[in-house]
Design a protein around this motif. Structure first.
Motif, PDB file in Angstrom:
ATOM      1  N   VAL A  69       1.230  -1.286   0.022  1.00  0.00           N
ATOM      2  CA  VAL A  69       0.255   0.471  -0.066  1.00  0.00           C
ATOM      3  C   VAL A  69       0.657   1.145   0.079  1.00  0.00           C
ATOM      4  CG1 VAL A  69      -1.662   1.003   1.101  1.00  0.00           C
ATOM      5  CG2 VAL A  69      -2.098  -1.028   0.858  1.00  0.00           C
ATOM      6  N   MET A  70       1.564   1.232   1.288  1.00  0.00           N
ATOM      7  CA  MET A  70       2.599   1.909   0.784  1.00  0.00           C
ATOM      8  C   MET A  70       3.923   2.826  -0.582  1.00  0.00           C
ATOM      9  SD  MET A  70       4.524   2.229   4.745  1.00  0.00           S
ATOM     10  CE  MET A  70       5.287   1.104   4.330  1.00  0.00           C
ATOM     11  N   VAL A  71       3.705   1.513  -1.312  1.00  0.00           N
ATOM     12  CA  VAL A  71       4.909   1.099  -2.396  1.00  0.00           C
ATOM     13  C   VAL A  71       4.106   2.193  -4.097  1.00  0.00           C
ATOM     14  CG1 VAL A  71       5.498  -0.217  -3.862  1.00  0.00           C
ATOM     15  CG2 VAL A  71       6.054   0.089  -1.182  1.00  0.00           C
ATOM     16  N   ASP A  72       3.028   1.853  -3.679  1.00  0.00           N
ATOM     17  CA  ASP A  72       1.530   2.113  -4.120  1.00  0.00           C
ATOM     18  C   ASP A  72       1.879   4.241  -4.586  1.00  0.00           C
ATOM     19  OD1 ASP A  72       1.638  -0.411  -5.435  1.00  0.00           O
ATOM     20  OD2 ASP A  72      -0.245  -0.835  -4.427  1.00  0.00           O
ATOM     21  N   ARG A  73       1.670   4.565  -3.502  1.00  0.00           N
ATOM     22  CA  ARG A  73       1.235   5.696  -3.132  1.00  0.00           C
ATOM     23  C   ARG A  73       2.638   6.704  -4.012  1.00  0.00           C
ATOM     24  NH1 ARG A  73      -2.945   6.561   0.658  1.00  0.00           N
ATOM     25  NH2 ARG A  73      -3.761   4.831   1.361  1.00  0.00           N
ATOM     26  N   PHE A  74       3.472   6.312  -4.342  1.00  0.00           N
ATOM     27  CA  PHE A  74       5.027   6.584  -4.465  1.00  0.00           C
ATOM     28  C   PHE A  74       5.576   6.147  -6.195  1.00  0.00           C
ATOM     29  CE2 PHE A  74       4.494   6.346   0.354  1.00  0.00           C
ATOM     30  CZ  PHE A  74       4.478   8.558   0.230  1.00  0.00           C
ATOM     31  N   THR A  75       6.172   6.932  -6.920  1.00  0.00           N
ATOM     32  CA  THR A  75       7.055   6.621  -7.831  1.00  0.00           C
ATOM     33  C   THR A  75       7.608   5.362  -7.714  1.00  0.00           C
ATOM     34  OG1 THR A  75       6.955   8.416  -8.475  1.00  0.00           O
ATOM     35  CG2 THR A  75       8.099   7.663  -9.967  1.00  0.00           C
ATOM     36  N   ARG A  76       7.971   4.647  -7.570  1.00  0.00           N
ATOM     37  CA  ARG A  76       8.735   2.852  -7.932  1.00  0.00           C
ATOM     38  C   ARG A  76      10.015   2.756  -7.617  1.00  0.00           C
ATOM     39  NH1 ARG A  76       3.236   0.570  -9.710  1.00  0.00           N
ATOM     40  NH2 ARG A  76       2.552  -0.519  -8.101  1.00  0.00           N
ATOM     41  N   LYS A  77      10.345   3.947  -9.321  1.00  0.00           N
ATOM     42  CA  LYS A  77      11.747   4.087  -9.308  1.00  0.00           C
ATOM     43  C   LYS A  77      12.238   4.907  -7.831  1.00  0.00           C
ATOM     44  CE  LYS A  77      14.017   6.863 -13.129  1.00  0.00           C
ATOM     45  NZ  LYS A  77      14.267   6.952 -13.895  1.00  0.00           N
ATOM     46  N   TYR A  78      11.401   6.091  -7.741  1.00  0.00           N
ATOM     47  CA  TYR A  78      12.268   6.697  -6.781  1.00  0.00           C
ATOM     48  C   TYR A  78      12.355   6.555  -5.078  1.00  0.00           C
ATOM     49  CZ  TYR A  78      11.613  10.650  -9.837  1.00  0.00           C
ATOM     50  OH  TYR A  78      11.743  11.833 -11.203  1.00  0.00           O
ATOM     51  N   ILE A  79      11.988   5.296  -4.869  1.00  0.00           N
ATOM     52  CA  ILE A  79      11.408   4.550  -4.174  1.00  0.00           C
ATOM     53  C   ILE A  79      12.745   3.995  -3.808  1.00  0.00           C
ATOM     54  CG2 ILE A  79      10.276   2.537  -2.693  1.00  0.00           C
ATOM     55  CD1 ILE A  79       7.304   3.569  -3.555  1.00  0.00           C
ATOM     56  N   LEU A  80      13.204   2.674  -4.528  1.00  0.00           N
ATOM     57  CA  LEU A  80      14.350   2.373  -4.451  1.00  0.00           C
ATOM     58  C   LEU A  80      15.650   3.051  -4.706  1.00  0.00           C
ATOM     59  CD1 LEU A  80      13.394   0.345  -8.499  1.00  0.00           C
ATOM     60  CD2 LEU A  80      13.222  -0.464  -5.665  1.00  0.00           C
ATOM     61  N   SER A  81      15.320   4.237  -5.240  1.00  0.00           N
ATOM     62  CA  SER A  81      17.151   5.141  -5.629  1.00  0.00           C
ATOM     63  C   SER A  81      16.571   5.380  -3.573  1.00  0.00           C
ATOM     64  CB  SER A  81      17.023   6.275  -6.305  1.00  0.00           C
ATOM     65  OG  SER A  81      16.316   5.725  -7.667  1.00  0.00           O
ATOM     66  N   ILE A  82      16.324   5.903  -3.748  1.00  0.00           N
ATOM     67  CA  ILE A  82      15.644   7.010  -2.147  1.00  0.00           C
ATOM     68  C   ILE A  82      16.325   5.281  -0.633  1.00  0.00           C
ATOM     69  CG2 ILE A  82      14.555   7.898  -0.100  1.00  0.00           C
ATOM     70  CD1 ILE A  82      13.167   9.665  -2.974  1.00  0.00           C
ATOM     71  N   THR A  83      15.539   4.235  -0.950  1.00  0.00           N
ATOM     72  CA  THR A  83      15.864   3.343   0.060  1.00  0.00           C
ATOM     73  C   THR A  83      17.637   3.243   0.151  1.00  0.00           C
ATOM     74  OG1 THR A  83      14.779   1.501  -1.884  1.00  0.00           O
ATOM     75  CG2 THR A  83      13.321   2.917   0.259  1.00  0.00           C
ATOM     76  N   ASP A  84      17.699   2.642  -1.495  1.00  0.00           N
ATOM     77  CA  ASP A  84      19.115   1.900  -0.811  1.00  0.00           C
ATOM     78  C   ASP A  84      20.071   3.398  -1.310  1.00  0.00           C
ATOM     79  OD1 ASP A  84      18.623  -0.336  -1.603  1.00  0.00           O
ATOM     80  OD2 ASP A  84      18.846   0.189  -4.059  1.00  0.00           O
TER      81      ASP A  84
END
Length: 192
Positions: A69-84
């Protein structure tokens, strides 16, 4: 008639995602095994090493059901970059919690492991959810299979590799390698 179903082999965006998957999985698992072995070696306590493994798995149980649910709220590409990027910074912080390879703050190491594992709970569903946007529906089964199988292989390799690396190089060198792996993941996700 033109081929609207390009071969998965030539899909650069998919291969960049595979590089994100492989490098971030290898980095996280290398860090985990390295920390577990260091904790056991320095404390001579199987309990303390077990605490590290429990901390590594706890976020999956606590936050896993809500991660999608949290991942669906944001751009996945940015989630990958920011979490890393955050995980890279956490590994760099770990170097400062060590004094000549000795853990100065066990609580600090546990906290960093908790943050890394919590971020993985967001990273993994983002990685898997982005696949359908990179491949055709005919390629989806092969792409998903490749991502999951290669991730499991890297996970298995990382435990053997981490144990061996601890015998031949310092933790600082291993941490530097982990930082490089997270950097590769960040750049691959950014240019996906």
């Amino acid at each position: 008639m033109t081929n609207t179903n390009p071969v998965l082999l030539f899909n650069l965006s998919f291969w960049r995602l595979c590089l994100v998957n492989l490098s971030s999985t290898l980095a996280l698992e290398l860090f985990t095994i390295t920390v577990m072995v260091m904790v056991f070696t320095q404390t001579e306590s199987a309990l303390q090493a077990t605490v590290a493994m429990v901390i590594r798995t706890l976020p999956v149980v606590l936050f896993g059901p809500f991660a999608g649910v949290m991942v669906d709220r944001f751009t996945r590409k940015y989630i990958l970059s920011i979490t890393d990027l955050i995980r890279l910074l956490m590994v760099a912080l770990t170097i400062f919690l060590l004094d000549d390879g000795n853990i100065t703050s066990l609580t600090g190491i546990y906290a960093i492991l908790l943050v890394l594992s919590t971020l993985e709970v967001l990273h993994r569903p983002a990685r898997l959810a982005i696949i359908p946007s990179l491949v055709t529906s005919q390629q989806l089964i092969k792409a998903n299979s490749f991502m999951l199988v290669s991730g499991q292989i890297v996970m298995g390799i990382s435990y053997a590799l981490g144990g061996w690396l601890l015998l031949v190089v310092s933790f600082g060198q291993i941490a530097s390698g982990i930082i490089i792996l997270f950097t590769v993941s960040i750049l691959s996700a950014f240019f996906m």
